[in-house]
Design an enzyme around this catalytic site. Structure first.
Site, short mmCIF file in Angstrom:
data_model
loop_
_atom_site.label_atom_id
_atom_site.label_comp_id
_atom_site.label_asym_id
_atom_site.label_seq_id
_atom_site.Cartn_x
_atom_site.Cartn_y
_atom_site.Cartn_z
N TYR A 1 -1.65 7.58 -7.71
CA TYR A 1 -2.94 8.23 -7.46
C TYR A 1 -3.29 8.94 -8.76
CZ TYR A 1 -6.58 11.05 -5.30
OH TYR A 1 -7.78 11.63 -4.98
N TYR B 1 -2.54 16.87 -9.16
CA TYR B 1 -2.02 15.60 -9.69
C TYR B 1 -0.66 15.82 -10.36
CZ TYR B 1 -1.60 11.75 -13.08
OH TYR B 1 -1.14 10.71 -13.87
N ASP C 1 0.84 -1.20 0.00
CA ASP C 1 0.00 0.00 0.00
C ASP C 1 0.88 1.25 0.00
OD1 ASP C 1 -1.74 2.05 0.39
OD2 ASP C 1 -2.66 1.25 2.22
N1 LIG Z 1 -4.42 7.12 -17.07
C1 LIG Z 1 -3.87 8.12 -17.74
O1 LIG Z 1 -4.51 8.74 -18.60
C2 LIG Z 1 -2.44 8.49 -17.50
C3 LIG Z 1 -1.90 9.58 -18.21
C4 LIG Z 1 -0.57 9.93 -17.99
C5 LIG Z 1 0.19 9.22 -17.09
N2 LIG Z 1 -0.36 8.18 -16.39
C6 LIG Z 1 0.48 7.45 -15.44
O2 LIG Z 1 0.60 6.13 -15.89
C7 LIG Z 1 0.73 5.22 -14.77
C8 LIG Z 1 -0.26 4.10 -14.91
O3 LIG Z 1 -1.55 4.66 -14.97
P1 LIG Z 1 -2.86 3.80 -15.16
O4 LIG Z 1 -3.68 4.45 -16.19
O5 LIG Z 1 -2.51 2.35 -15.27
O6 LIG Z 1 -3.55 4.09 -13.75
P2 LIG Z 1 -4.74 3.30 -13.02
O7 LIG Z 1 -5.44 2.44 -13.97
O8 LIG Z 1 -5.48 4.34 -12.27
O9 LIG Z 1 -3.94 2.38 -12.03
C9 LIG Z 1 -3.27 2.92 -10.93
C10 LIG Z 1 -3.05 1.80 -9.96
O10 LIG Z 1 -2.45 2.37 -8.80
C11 LIG Z 1 -3.01 1.69 -7.71
N3 LIG Z 1 -2.95 2.45 -6.47
C12 LIG Z 1 -3.62 3.58 -6.16
N4 LIG Z 1 -3.40 3.88 -4.88
C13 LIG Z 1 -2.58 2.92 -4.39
C14 LIG Z 1 -2.02 2.67 -3.12
N5 LIG Z 1 -2.26 3.46 -2.08
N6 LIG Z 1 -1.20 1.60 -2.98
C15 LIG Z 1 -0.97 0.78 -4.01
N7 LIG Z 1 -1.50 0.93 -5.22
C16 LIG Z 1 -2.30 2.01 -5.41
C17 LIG Z 1 -4.46 1.46 -8.06
O11 LIG Z 1 -4.93 0.41 -7.25
P3 LIG Z 1 -6.49 0.00 -7.19
O12 LIG Z 1 -6.75 -0.70 -8.50
O13 LIG Z 1 -6.55 -0.89 -6.02
O14 LIG Z 1 -7.24 1.29 -7.05
C18 LIG Z 1 -4.35 1.11 -9.52
O15 LIG Z 1 -4.24 -0.28 -9.70
C19 LIG Z 1 0.56 6.10 -13.53
O16 LIG Z 1 1.81 6.45 -13.04
C20 LIG Z 1 -0.12 7.34 -14.06
O17 LIG Z 1 0.18 8.47 -13.26
C21 LIG Z 1 -1.66 7.79 -16.59
#
Ligand SMILES: NC(=O)c1ccc[n+]([C@@H]2O[C@H](COP(=O)([O-])OP(=O)(O)OC[C@H]3O[C@@H](n4cnc5c(N)ncnc54)[C@H](OP(=O)(O)O)[C@@H]3O)[C@@H](O)[C@H]2O)c1
Length: 296
Positions: free
Chosen positions: A70, A134, A44
């Site tokens: 996050y 963010y 976590d």
């Molecule tokens: N999504 C976008 O459009 C976007 C754009 C630019 C950059 N990014 C970056 O790309 C990366 C991957 O993004 P994504 O789209 O795969 O994000 P995502 O689908 O929101 O997944 C984020 C993961 O982080 C986990 N998480 C959140 N809080 C946590 C905690 N306290 N401890 C452990 N795990 C935790 C979540 O767990 P739960 O499933 O349990 O909630 C989720 O599995 C991130 O670094 C994000 O900032 C994303």
């Protein structure tokens, strides 16, 4: 190599899992690697003691891929402390641990570290200036990682991530497009979508690359998204065209669709660096979208 992947239930974490476990075409040579996928139940990131506890009982990692974050951009405006703990302080702790364990750390960051006011694509060295919580917490994570790990780490900034998993723009449009006859979508924010499977493939490609395995590589930032640029409005139209959904899309301005967190207007990122150093081919966003929608 023993490779730890955090955020196993997120879009990117699940995409890496899928490639490693099912796609033998992309996954050549990954079989010599042992992947360990963890979610917040095991590790976590909102809790310093959970992180310490996990790594006290689990060590010997060669690579840590931090896909957890996050990511609730609007909610972060209220939950500043939690967003900061996960996107900044947890990254600091992970970097210290990776450094101690002599593990390489691949950390994912965002185009939202930029303010979106540039009229040309951002390079990795362009000035950052996040305009929402963010983006600020993600930038703080980048900076602390670079301080603690001047070598052996890598930051990949990506943008507009979508996939078959979780909540994302593509899935939301598919749902709304089937429910409604018309939709208003913002047309004055421009970016490059990223299919999470493509980013996952890039990360796995990098791990295989000799450059990455070399000792004492300076920590670098790279940009990666799919190729091409588009507004949210036109992206919605593409989704409906490809999926043969009959829904009219009306362009609206950011001013007409106010959200708690400000969004950068124009974030396009140069991707030459990752292509040149790792020989990465960036897939066209239309092709990537079709792949996600299984219409290739
Ligand atoms: N999504 C976008 O459009 C976007 C754009 C630019 C950059 N990014 C970056 O790309 C990366 C991957 O993004 P994504 O789209 O795969 O994000 P995502 O689908 O929101 O997944 C984020 C993961 O982080 C986990 N998480 C959140 N809080 C946590 C905690 N306290 N401890 C452990 N795990 C935790 C979540 O767990 P739960 O499933 O349990 O909630 C989720 O599995 C991130 O670094 C994000 O900032 C994303």
């Amino acid at each position: 190599m023993r490779i730890l992947v955090t955020g196993k239930n997120g879009q990117l974490g699940r995409s890496i899992y899928k490639i490693v476990n099912t796609d033998t075409k992309i996954d050549n040579n990954q079989s010599s690697n042992e992947f360990i996928f963890v979610g917040r139940e095991e590790l976590d990131l909102s809790s310093e003691s959970s992180i310490s506890h996990y790594f006290d009982s689990n060590d010997g990692f060669d690579v840590i891929i931090n896909c957890a974050a996050y990511t609730q951009v609007d909610k972060a405006e209220q939950e500043v402390e939690l967003a900061s703990q996960i996107n900044h302080l947890a990254v600091k702790q992970l970097a210290s641990i990776a450094s101690k364990q002599q593990a390489r750390l691949i950390h994912i960051s965002t185009d939202y570290v930029f303010d979106g006011e540039s009229d040309k694509p951002y390079t990795e060295t362009d000035e950052t200036n996040p305009i929402n919580v963010y983006g600020k917490t993600k930038l703080a994570g980048e900076k602390t990682l670079q301080e603690i790990m001047p070598t052996n780490a890598m930051i990949i900034r990506t943008s507009w991530v979508y996939s078959e998993y979780g909540n994302n723009f593509v899935k939301t449009m598919l749902r709304l497009g089937r429910e409604r006859d018309e939709l208003n979508v913002v047309s004055d924010q421009i970016g490059s979508p990223t299919y999470a499977t493509d980013l996952a493939g890039v990360i796995l490609e990098i791990i295989k690359n000799k450059e990455f395995r070399e000792e004492e590589q300076a920590t670098q930032i790279y940009h990666y998204s799919n190729k091409g640029e588009i507004s949210w409005c036109d992206f919605a139209k593409e989704i409906f065209t490809i999926s043969k959904i009959d829904c009219k899309v009306n362009p609206i301005t950011t001013q007409q669709y106010l959200t708690p967190a400000k969004r950068p207007k124009n974030v396009l990122m140069e991707k030459y660096k990752i292509s040149n150093i790792f020989g990465i081919n960036t897939e066209d966003y239309r092709k990537a979208l079709k792949n996600c929608l299984k219409l290739n």
